[in-house]
Design a protein around this motif. Structure first.
Motif, PDB file in Angstrom:
ATOM      1  N   HIS A   1      -8.174  -3.020   0.646  1.00  0.00           N
ATOM      2  CA  HIS A   1      -6.853  -2.531   1.044  1.00  0.00           C
ATOM      3  C   HIS A   1      -6.049  -2.067  -0.168  1.00  0.00           C
ATOM      4  O   HIS A   1      -5.409  -1.011  -0.139  1.00  0.00           O
ATOM      5  N   LEU A   2      -6.080  -2.852  -1.242  1.00  0.00           N
ATOM      6  CA  LEU A   2      -5.314  -2.500  -2.431  1.00  0.00           C
ATOM      7  C   LEU A   2      -5.849  -1.229  -3.088  1.00  0.00           C
ATOM      8  O   LEU A   2      -5.072  -0.411  -3.600  1.00  0.00           O
TER       9      LEU A   2
ATOM     10  N   VAL B   1       3.624  -1.737  -1.128  1.00  0.00           N
ATOM     11  CA  VAL B   1       2.915  -2.940  -0.697  1.00  0.00           C
ATOM     12  C   VAL B   1       2.934  -4.009  -1.781  1.00  0.00           C
ATOM     13  O   VAL B   1       2.899  -5.209  -1.477  1.00  0.00           O
TER      14      VAL B   1
ATOM     15  N   THR C   1      -1.079  -6.703   3.847  1.00  0.00           N
ATOM     16  CA  THR C   1      -1.742  -5.412   3.617  1.00  0.00           C
ATOM     17  C   THR C   1      -2.295  -4.835   4.919  1.00  0.00           C
ATOM     18  O   THR C   1      -2.272  -3.616   5.103  1.00  0.00           O
TER      19      THR C   1
END
Length: 232
Positions: A46-47, A58, A99
Motif C-alpha cells: 500500500h505504501l 496517508v 491504508t
C-alpha cells in the motif's frame, strides 16, 4: 498520474454493487491477516502505491497507530508488564486499516453506491449523505482547517458539508443493469474476498486493489498519452 492508474470514465461506470463489494473487502483485509509478517507485506504494498502516485496524506494518518504503539509501551518505563507482540500486532492492524481505507477512497467513488439505498427503504437519506461526504471530508478537512483557522469547529464542518455533501437524490434513481464486465469484476472481488479464508490471504490482499487499479481503461489512456507525447 491519475491516467496511468485507472480510467476515470471507467471507474465512474462501475456498478454500485461492485463498489460496495470492493469497499467491504478492502476494509476487511486488516482483520483477516493474523501475523505481523503478512500485515507488513500488504502494508508495504500500500505504501509503495501511495509513493508511486505521490499521495503523501496517508503518512499523516499513520501517526495515529505510531502514537498508539508508543503509549502502550510506556508502562515498560515504570517496570510494568505488557504484551509487546500484541501491541505491535494491533498497531500494524490499525495502520493497515488506515491504508486500506485510503486506498478505497482513492480507487472508487463511494457516492456511486447511492442507488443501492433505493432498494433498502429503511435506510435514511442521512445515511447516504454521510457515506458520500466521508471521502471529501478526509481530503478537504486539512485545507479548510488552514484557511479558516480562527473559525469555530462547527463552522469549519459546515463549510466542508456545503461544498462536498452529495445527497442520495443526486445519484441515478434506479440501478442500471449488470453488464458482463460488471459480473466479471464482481466475481473477481468476491473470489478475492473468499480467498482471505485460505492460505493465500496475503496474495488476495495484494491483488484486490489491482482489480480496479489496472483496468483496461487505464492501460488504454496511458497508451494514448505516451503515443501523443511521442508524436509531439
Amino acid at each position: 498520474m491519475q491516467w496511468l492508474i485507472f480510467s476515470k470514465a471507467e471507474r465512474e461506470r462501475l456498478h454500485p454493487l461492485n463498489v460496495a463489494l470492493f469497499l467491504v473487502a478492502m476494509l476487511s483485509v486488516p482483520f483477516f491477516l493474523q501475523t505481523h509478517v503478512s500485515i507488513l507485506i500488504v502494508l508495504s504494498g500500500h505504501l509503495l502505491f501511495f509513493t508511486w502516485i505521490r499521495q503523501w496524506n496517508v503518512l499523516r494518518y499513520l501517526t495515529l497507530p505510531l502514537i498508539y504503539i508508543g503509549m502502550m509501551y510506556l508502562p515498560l518505563l515504570v517496570g510494568a508488564s505488557v504484551d509487546p507482540y500484541g501491541i505491535w500486532l494491533t498497531g500494524l492492524t490499525v495502520a493497515l486499516f488506515v491504508t486500506s481505507s485510503q486506498l478505497t477512497f482513492t480507487l472508487v467513488r463511494l457516492d456511486q453506491m447511492g442507488p443501492l439505498f433505493r432498494v433498502l427503504p429503511r435506510l435514511t437519506r442521512l445515511t447516504g449523505m454521510v457515506l458520500a461526504i466521508l471521502p471529501s471530508l478526509l481530503r478537504t478537512w486539512p485545507e479548510v482547517k488552514m484557511s479558516h483557522a480562527k473559525q469555530p469547529l462547527a463552522e469549519k464542518m459546515e463549510r466542508v458539508a456545503l461544498y462536498h455533501l452529495l445527497p442520495v437524490e443526486a445519484v441515478p434513481s434506479s440501478l442500471r443493469r449488470l453488464t458482463r464486465s460488471d459480473w466479471m469484476t464482481g466475481l473477481l472481488i468476491t473470489g478475492m474476498y473468499l480467498a482471505f479464508w485460505s492460505p493465500v490471504a496475503v496474495v488476495a490482499a495484494l491483488v484486490l486493489p489491482g482489480l480496479l487499479m489496472f483496468s483496461k481503461g487505464g492501460i488504454r489512456d496511458a497508451y494514448h498519452y505516451y503515443r501523443r507525447n511521442r508524436v509531439t
